[in-house]
Design a protein around this motif. Sequence first.
Motif, PDB file in Angstrom:
ATOM      1  N   VAL A   1       0.858  -1.197   0.000  1.00  0.00           N
ATOM      2  CA  VAL A   1       0.000   0.000   0.000  1.00  0.00           C
ATOM      3  C   VAL A   1       0.899   1.255   0.000  1.00  0.00           C
ATOM      4  O   VAL A   1       0.606   2.242  -0.668  1.00  0.00           O
ATOM      5  CB  VAL A   1      -0.984  -0.016   1.192  1.00  0.00           C
ATOM      6  N   SER A   2       2.028   1.194   0.698  1.00  0.00           N
ATOM      7  CA  SER A   2       2.999   2.301   0.663  1.00  0.00           C
ATOM      8  C   SER A   2       3.499   2.527  -0.758  1.00  0.00           C
ATOM      9  O   SER A   2       3.563   3.668  -1.237  1.00  0.00           O
ATOM     10  CB  SER A   2       4.221   1.962   1.529  1.00  0.00           C
ATOM     11  N   ALA A   3       3.865   1.432  -1.421  1.00  0.00           N
ATOM     12  CA  ALA A   3       4.355   1.536  -2.809  1.00  0.00           C
ATOM     13  C   ALA A   3       3.259   2.125  -3.697  1.00  0.00           C
ATOM     14  O   ALA A   3       3.526   2.973  -4.558  1.00  0.00           O
ATOM     15  CB  ALA A   3       4.773   0.155  -3.317  1.00  0.00           C
ATOM     16  N   ALA A   4       2.003   1.698  -3.450  1.00  0.00           N
ATOM     17  CA  ALA A   4       0.884   2.198  -4.255  1.00  0.00           C
ATOM     18  C   ALA A   4       0.693   3.698  -4.030  1.00  0.00           C
ATOM     19  O   ALA A   4       0.420   4.451  -4.974  1.00  0.00           O
ATOM     20  CB  ALA A   4      -0.384   1.429  -3.905  1.00  0.00           C
ATOM     21  N   HIS A   5       0.848   4.151  -2.788  1.00  0.00           N
ATOM     22  CA  HIS A   5       0.712   5.591  -2.513  1.00  0.00           C
ATOM     23  C   HIS A   5       1.818   6.382  -3.209  1.00  0.00           C
ATOM     24  O   HIS A   5       1.585   7.503  -3.662  1.00  0.00           O
ATOM     25  CB  HIS A   5       0.719   5.850  -1.002  1.00  0.00           C
ATOM     26  N   PHE A   6       2.999   5.783  -3.298  1.00  0.00           N
ATOM     27  CA  PHE A   6       4.099   6.451  -4.001  1.00  0.00           C
ATOM     28  C   PHE A   6       3.724   6.639  -5.478  1.00  0.00           C
ATOM     29  O   PHE A   6       3.919   7.703  -6.055  1.00  0.00           O
ATOM     30  CB  PHE A   6       5.388   5.626  -3.857  1.00  0.00           C
ATOM     31  N   ILE A   7       3.120   5.607  -6.075  1.00  0.00           N
ATOM     32  CA  ILE A   7       2.710   5.691  -7.486  1.00  0.00           C
ATOM     33  C   ILE A   7       1.565   6.704  -7.633  1.00  0.00           C
ATOM     34  O   ILE A   7       1.547   7.536  -8.547  1.00  0.00           O
ATOM     35  CB  ILE A   7       2.276   4.292  -8.004  1.00  0.00           C
ATOM     36  N   LYS A   8       0.627   6.646  -6.688  1.00  0.00           N
ATOM     37  CA  LYS A   8      -0.546   7.526  -6.732  1.00  0.00           C
ATOM     38  C   LYS A   8      -0.162   9.013  -6.729  1.00  0.00           C
ATOM     39  O   LYS A   8      -0.823   9.834  -7.360  1.00  0.00           O
ATOM     40  CB  LYS A   8      -1.444   7.208  -5.526  1.00  0.00           C
ATOM     41  N   LYS A   9       0.923   9.333  -6.008  1.00  0.00           N
ATOM     42  CA  LYS A   9       1.370  10.732  -5.945  1.00  0.00           C
ATOM     43  C   LYS A   9       1.568  11.299  -7.341  1.00  0.00           C
ATOM     44  O   LYS A   9       1.353  12.476  -7.597  1.00  0.00           O
ATOM     45  CB  LYS A   9       2.709  10.796  -5.181  1.00  0.00           C
ATOM     46  N   THR A  10       2.034  10.479  -8.276  1.00  0.00           N
ATOM     47  CA  THR A  10       2.263  10.945  -9.642  1.00  0.00           C
ATOM     48  C   THR A  10       1.048  10.722 -10.539  1.00  0.00           C
ATOM     49  O   THR A  10       0.665  11.601 -11.301  1.00  0.00           O
ATOM     50  CB  THR A  10       3.478  10.196 -10.260  1.00  0.00           C
ATOM     51  N   THR A  11       0.439   9.534 -10.443  1.00  0.00           N
ATOM     52  CA  THR A  11      -0.614   9.206 -11.417  1.00  0.00           C
ATOM     53  C   THR A  11      -1.998   9.669 -10.960  1.00  0.00           C
ATOM     54  O   THR A  11      -2.903   9.817 -11.780  1.00  0.00           O
ATOM     55  CB  THR A  11      -0.680   7.680 -11.649  1.00  0.00           C
ATOM     56  N   GLY A  12      -2.162   9.860  -9.652  1.00  0.00           N
ATOM     57  CA  GLY A  12      -3.457  10.283  -9.117  1.00  0.00           C
ATOM     58  C   GLY A  12      -4.514   9.188  -9.131  1.00  0.00           C
ATOM     59  O   GLY A  12      -5.696   9.450  -8.871  1.00  0.00           O
ATOM     60  N   GLU A  13      -4.110   7.961  -9.445  1.00  0.00           N
ATOM     61  CA  GLU A  13      -5.094   6.871  -9.534  1.00  0.00           C
ATOM     62  C   GLU A  13      -5.571   6.429  -8.151  1.00  0.00           C
ATOM     63  O   GLU A  13      -4.901   6.637  -7.145  1.00  0.00           O
ATOM     64  CB  GLU A  13      -4.448   5.652 -10.204  1.00  0.00           C
ATOM     65  N   LYS A  14      -6.707   5.738  -8.144  1.00  0.00           N
ATOM     66  CA  LYS A  14      -7.230   5.163  -6.905  1.00  0.00           C
ATOM     67  C   LYS A  14      -6.433   3.910  -6.557  1.00  0.00           C
ATOM     68  O   LYS A  14      -5.956   3.204  -7.459  1.00  0.00           O
ATOM     69  CB  LYS A  14      -8.697   4.770  -7.086  1.00  0.00           C
ATOM     70  N   ILE A  15      -6.329   3.633  -5.251  1.00  0.00           N
ATOM     71  CA  ILE A  15      -5.664   2.399  -4.814  1.00  0.00           C
ATOM     72  C   ILE A  15      -6.747   1.377  -4.495  1.00  0.00           C
ATOM     73  O   ILE A  15      -7.672   1.646  -3.719  1.00  0.00           O
ATOM     74  CB  ILE A  15      -4.765   2.657  -3.584  1.00  0.00           C
ATOM     75  N   GLN A  16      -6.630   0.221  -5.130  1.00  0.00           N
ATOM     76  CA  GLN A  16      -7.653  -0.824  -4.968  1.00  0.00           C
ATOM     77  C   GLN A  16      -7.025  -2.041  -4.288  1.00  0.00           C
ATOM     78  O   GLN A  16      -5.837  -2.302  -4.462  1.00  0.00           O
ATOM     79  CB  GLN A  16      -8.166  -1.237  -6.359  1.00  0.00           C
ATOM     80  N   ALA A  17      -7.842  -2.770  -3.545  1.00  0.00           N
ATOM     81  CA  ALA A  17      -7.366  -4.041  -2.977  1.00  0.00           C
ATOM     82  C   ALA A  17      -8.286  -5.136  -3.468  1.00  0.00           C
ATOM     83  O   ALA A  17      -9.505  -4.942  -3.545  1.00  0.00           O
ATOM     84  CB  ALA A  17      -7.381  -3.981  -1.456  1.00  0.00           C
ATOM     85  N   VAL A  18      -7.719  -6.302  -3.811  1.00  0.00           N
ATOM     86  CA  VAL A  18      -8.561  -7.457  -4.168  1.00  0.00           C
ATOM     87  C   VAL A  18      -8.360  -8.533  -3.124  1.00  0.00           C
ATOM     88  O   VAL A  18      -7.236  -8.836  -2.728  1.00  0.00           O
ATOM     89  CB  VAL A  18      -8.244  -8.056  -5.564  1.00  0.00           C
TER      90      VAL A  18
END
Length: 327
Positions: A24-41
Amino acid sequence: MANGICVFAENYNGNIEPVVAELVSAAHFIKKTTGEKIQAVVAARDCEQLAAQLEQSGVDEIYAVKTDRDCTFQDDALSQVLAEMIKRIDPASVLVPATPMGRSVFSRVAARLGCGLTADCTELLVDKREDGSFYIKQNKPSFGENVFVTIVTKEGCYPQMMTVRPGVYTPYEAAPDAEVKVEYFDDIVLPESKIEIVEALPASSDTDSILAAEVVVVGGRGAESEENFELLKRFAGKLEAAIGGTRPLADTGMIPFEHQIGQTGFTIRPRICISLGVSGAIQHTEGIKDTKLFVAVNEDENAPIFNVSDYGIIGDMKEVLQRYLEL
Ligand SMILES: Cc1cc2nc3c(=O)[nH]c(=O)nc-3n(C[C@H](O)[C@H](O)[C@H](O)COP(=O)(O)OP(=O)(O)OC[C@H]3O[C@@H](n4cnc5c(N)ncnc54)[C@H](O)[C@@H]3O)c2cc1C
């Protein structure tokens, strides 16, 4: 158009595995640039309980399938469910723990979706193409861990799927009571599995002990002699510390690979780390950079390890340890 950073919520015995918080930390790092939502399955028999845990984890959306039986280790069946879920969610990227389960299930998911799977990433970076679309640079050690490579999923191929090595990212600390969307796919059914679980035994690996240890004693080539390594073990025993090492020690089998610290080994975050006979190569120190208090012993006053240590002792580790142990 594929959108979203999807994290596989690996779980065991009714609990989300700690490595998921790192992803989730890695996903937040990506989100900072792409602005995408973080999803969990998540797909499991007890998925309501798991979804409740995920709501506190820092993701924006949770997609769940409640299975009619426990499907742990039934990777053939579970991968079919997860592939169908990912097809429907259509994320731009999927982050999977590089654990035995993550590797086994998602190699099958990737085959079903006809996408690639980069294994064992230790760093994820984001870049932008000329057309404005984002892509993930999937960095990982390769060729027998001797070179560091960047893998990029072919343009237009989604999802970009990758496994991420545990211990690389600091677990995400989520704000409490964040609003999270939860959606159940009630029509996705767990198929029959060809795998029958006869018995489950706890893993014998003690990797966890080094990742969770408060104090770690790390040996380098300077500790390679039998006599020095024996002193190191006694020292660690006295401090009740876990023992880690540099790559040469893992290569010679003095420590198991699971205790190698560094870029191609594991990242540790102990309260105290004491390194003995380690030169301080960047590939090693990357794995200890978050240590709170770092002490280094090396006989070479110019050793680079002293540039990153809080305290340094210039001297022969044998003499230092013998004095400490009052031999
Ligand atoms: C792609 C790649 C990935 C890598 N990944 C990793 C990794 O994950 N982890 C890792 O550790 N390495 C990794 N390496 C290797 C790394 O570059 C170094 O070669 C390695 O960390 C050196 O280990 P060392 O410090 O034990 O040995 P050395 O560099 O040989 O240093 C030994 C040190 O011990 C000191 N010394 C010797 N005797 C004594 C004594 N009696 N008392 C006190 N001091 C003494 C010497 O002064 C010296 O500074 C990687 C390399 C590459 C190319």
